[in-house]
Design a protein around this motif. Structure first.
Motif, PDB file in Angstrom:
ATOM      1  N   GLN A  21       0.826  -1.208   0.000  1.00 20.51           N
ATOM      2  CA  GLN A  21       0.000   0.000   0.000  1.00 20.51           C
ATOM      3  C   GLN A  21       0.863   1.262   0.000  1.00 20.51           C
ATOM      4  N   LYS A  22       1.930   1.263   0.777  1.00 15.30           N
ATOM      5  CA  LYS A  22       2.814   2.437   0.841  1.00 15.30           C
ATOM      6  C   LYS A  22       3.587   2.655  -0.453  1.00 15.30           C
ATOM      7  N   SER A  23       3.761   1.602  -1.236  1.00 15.17           N
ATOM      8  CA  SER A  23       4.603   1.708  -2.428  1.00 15.17           C
ATOM      9  C   SER A  23       3.834   2.098  -3.698  1.00 15.17           C
ATOM     10  N   ILE A  24       2.516   2.188  -3.616  1.00  9.15           N
ATOM     11  CA  ILE A  24       1.727   2.526  -4.808  1.00  9.15           C
ATOM     12  C   ILE A  24       0.904   3.783  -4.554  1.00  9.15           C
ATOM     13  N   SER A  25       0.360   4.342  -5.608  1.00 10.69           N
ATOM     14  CA  SER A  25      -0.432   5.570  -5.490  1.00 10.69           C
ATOM     15  C   SER A  25      -1.781   5.278  -4.826  1.00 10.69           C
ATOM     16  N   GLU A  26      -2.369   6.325  -4.283  1.00 11.75           N
ATOM     17  CA  GLU A  26      -3.687   6.199  -3.642  1.00 11.75           C
ATOM     18  C   GLU A  26      -4.736   5.753  -4.657  1.00 11.75           C
ATOM     19  N   LYS A  27      -4.653   6.273  -5.876  1.00  7.43           N
ATOM     20  CA  LYS A  27      -5.616   5.898  -6.920  1.00  7.43           C
ATOM     21  C   LYS A  27      -5.526   4.402  -7.229  1.00  7.43           C
ATOM     22  N   LYS A  28      -4.300   3.889  -7.364  1.00  9.52           N
ATOM     23  CA  LYS A  28      -4.106   2.457  -7.626  1.00  9.52           C
ATOM     24  C   LYS A  28      -4.617   1.629  -6.442  1.00  9.52           C
ATOM     25  N   TRP A  29      -4.355   2.104  -5.200  1.00  9.03           N
ATOM     26  CA  TRP A  29      -4.804   1.379  -4.008  1.00  9.03           C
ATOM     27  C   TRP A  29      -6.331   1.292  -3.977  1.00  9.03           C
TER      28      TRP A  29
ATOM     29  N   THR B 107      -8.323   1.303  -6.517  1.00 11.56           N
ATOM     30  CA  THR B 107      -8.703   0.340  -7.555  1.00 11.56           C
ATOM     31  C   THR B 107      -8.558  -1.088  -7.034  1.00 11.56           C
ATOM     32  N   LEU B 108      -7.471  -1.341  -6.313  1.00  7.75           N
ATOM     33  CA  LEU B 108      -7.254  -2.676  -5.743  1.00  7.75           C
ATOM     34  C   LEU B 108      -8.288  -2.994  -4.658  1.00  7.75           C
TER      35      LEU B 108
ATOM     36  N   ALA C 280     -11.315  -2.036  -4.659  1.00  6.81           N
ATOM     37  CA  ALA C 280     -12.550  -2.402  -5.351  1.00  6.81           C
ATOM     38  C   ALA C 280     -12.528  -3.865  -5.759  1.00  6.81           C
ATOM     39  N   LYS C 281     -11.352  -4.364  -6.093  1.00  8.57           N
ATOM     40  CA  LYS C 281     -11.217  -5.769  -6.479  1.00  8.57           C
ATOM     41  C   LYS C 281     -11.142  -6.695  -5.276  1.00  8.57           C
ATOM     42  N   VAL C 282     -10.546  -6.214  -4.167  1.00 10.52           N
ATOM     43  CA  VAL C 282     -10.361  -7.022  -2.948  1.00 10.52           C
ATOM     44  C   VAL C 282     -10.903  -6.186  -1.776  1.00 10.52           C
ATOM     45  N   PRO C 283     -12.219  -6.211  -1.524  1.00 12.93           N
ATOM     46  CA  PRO C 283     -12.844  -5.333  -0.529  1.00 12.93           C
ATOM     47  C   PRO C 283     -12.289  -5.451   0.896  1.00 12.93           C
ATOM     48  N   GLU C 284     -11.797  -6.610   1.302  1.00 15.70           N
ATOM     49  CA  GLU C 284     -11.298  -6.750   2.671  1.00 15.70           C
ATOM     50  C   GLU C 284     -10.023  -5.951   2.925  1.00 15.70           C
ATOM     51  N   LEU C 285      -9.438  -5.375   1.883  1.00 13.01           N
ATOM     52  CA  LEU C 285      -8.259  -4.533   2.064  1.00 13.01           C
ATOM     53  C   LEU C 285      -8.598  -3.203   2.725  1.00 13.01           C
ATOM     54  N   SER C 286      -9.876  -2.822   2.703  1.00 17.04           N
ATOM     55  CA  SER C 286     -10.262  -1.520   3.244  1.00 17.04           C
ATOM     56  C   SER C 286     -10.159  -1.455   4.767  1.00 17.04           C
ATOM     57  N   LYS C 287     -10.244  -2.590   5.462  1.00 16.28           N
ATOM     58  CA  LYS C 287     -10.105  -2.614   6.916  1.00 16.28           C
ATOM     59  C   LYS C 287      -8.934  -3.503   7.285  1.00 16.28           C
ATOM     60  N   ARG C 288      -7.952  -2.933   7.968  1.00 17.95           N
ATOM     61  CA  ARG C 288      -6.747  -3.690   8.319  1.00 17.95           C
ATOM     62  C   ARG C 288      -7.079  -4.910   9.176  1.00 17.95           C
ATOM     63  N   THR C 289      -8.090  -4.805  10.032  1.00 16.89           N
ATOM     64  CA  THR C 289      -8.438  -5.928  10.904  1.00 16.89           C
ATOM     65  C   THR C 289      -9.046  -7.095  10.138  1.00 16.89           C
ATOM     66  N   GLU C 290      -9.483  -6.866   8.920  1.00 17.79           N
ATOM     67  CA  GLU C 290     -10.078  -7.932   8.116  1.00 17.79           C
ATOM     68  C   GLU C 290      -9.085  -8.559   7.146  1.00 17.79           C
ATOM     69  N   GLN C 291      -7.861  -8.039   7.121  1.00 23.24           N
ATOM     70  CA  GLN C 291      -6.851  -8.548   6.196  1.00 23.24           C
ATOM     71  C   GLN C 291      -6.272  -9.864   6.717  1.00 23.24           C
TER      72      GLN C 291
ATOM     73  N   GLN D 298      -2.882 -11.416  -6.861  1.00 26.16           N
ATOM     74  CA  GLN D 298      -3.561 -11.760  -8.112  1.00 26.16           C
ATOM     75  C   GLN D 298      -4.099 -10.509  -8.786  1.00 26.16           C
ATOM     76  N   ALA D 299      -4.628  -9.566  -8.003  1.00 21.75           N
ATOM     77  CA  ALA D 299      -5.156  -8.317  -8.566  1.00 21.75           C
ATOM     78  C   ALA D 299      -4.032  -7.468  -9.159  1.00 21.75           C
ATOM     79  N   LEU D 300      -2.870  -7.507  -8.541  1.00 21.08           N
ATOM     80  CA  LEU D 300      -1.733  -6.755  -9.059  1.00 21.08           C
ATOM     81  C   LEU D 300      -1.238  -7.308 -10.398  1.00 21.08           C
ATOM     82  N   GLU D 301      -1.409  -8.596 -10.598  1.00 19.79           N
ATOM     83  CA  GLU D 301      -0.947  -9.239 -11.835  1.00 19.79           C
ATOM     84  C   GLU D 301      -1.864  -8.966 -13.014  1.00 19.79           C
ATOM     85  N   THR D 302      -3.095  -8.542 -12.741  1.00 21.95           N
ATOM     86  CA  THR D 302      -4.031  -8.303 -13.844  1.00 21.95           C
ATOM     87  C   THR D 302      -3.986  -6.886 -14.343  1.00 21.95           C
TER      88      THR D 302
END
Length: 76
Positions: A38-46, A48-49, A51-62, A72-76
């Motif tokens: 997350q720290k290594s990519i832009s906020e816009k890219k994050w 987008t990711l 949206a593809k992997v909703p559990e990323l929005s809450k750290r406690t759910e990761q 897998q989302a990064l590879e697409t």
């Protein structure tokens, strides 16, 4: 520290009880790497990711599965 018979709970001398199975360690490690990505990519890219992997929005759910889905989302 004492562990119960199933080895999934650890009771410390302070009286605190923690879930101590191996899967918890994997999830803690996955959260660390998710945060590094997350720290290594832009906020816009994050966003987008997320949206593809909703559990990323809450750290406690990761979890480890979130990290795998993120890769897998990064590879697409």
């Amino acid at each position: 520290m004492q562990r119960n018979a199933k080895k999934d709970l650890a009771t410390f001398t302070t009286g605190k009880v923690y879930h101590a199975d191996l899967q918890a360690s994997y999830n803690i490690g996955a959260r660390y790497f998710i945060r590094a990505i997350q720290k290594s990519i832009s906020e816009k890219k994050w966003l987008t990711l997320q949206a593809k992997v909703p559990e990323l929005s809450k750290r406690t759910e990761q979890t480890l599965s979130s990290f795998i889905s993120l890769n897998q989302a990064l590879e697409t």
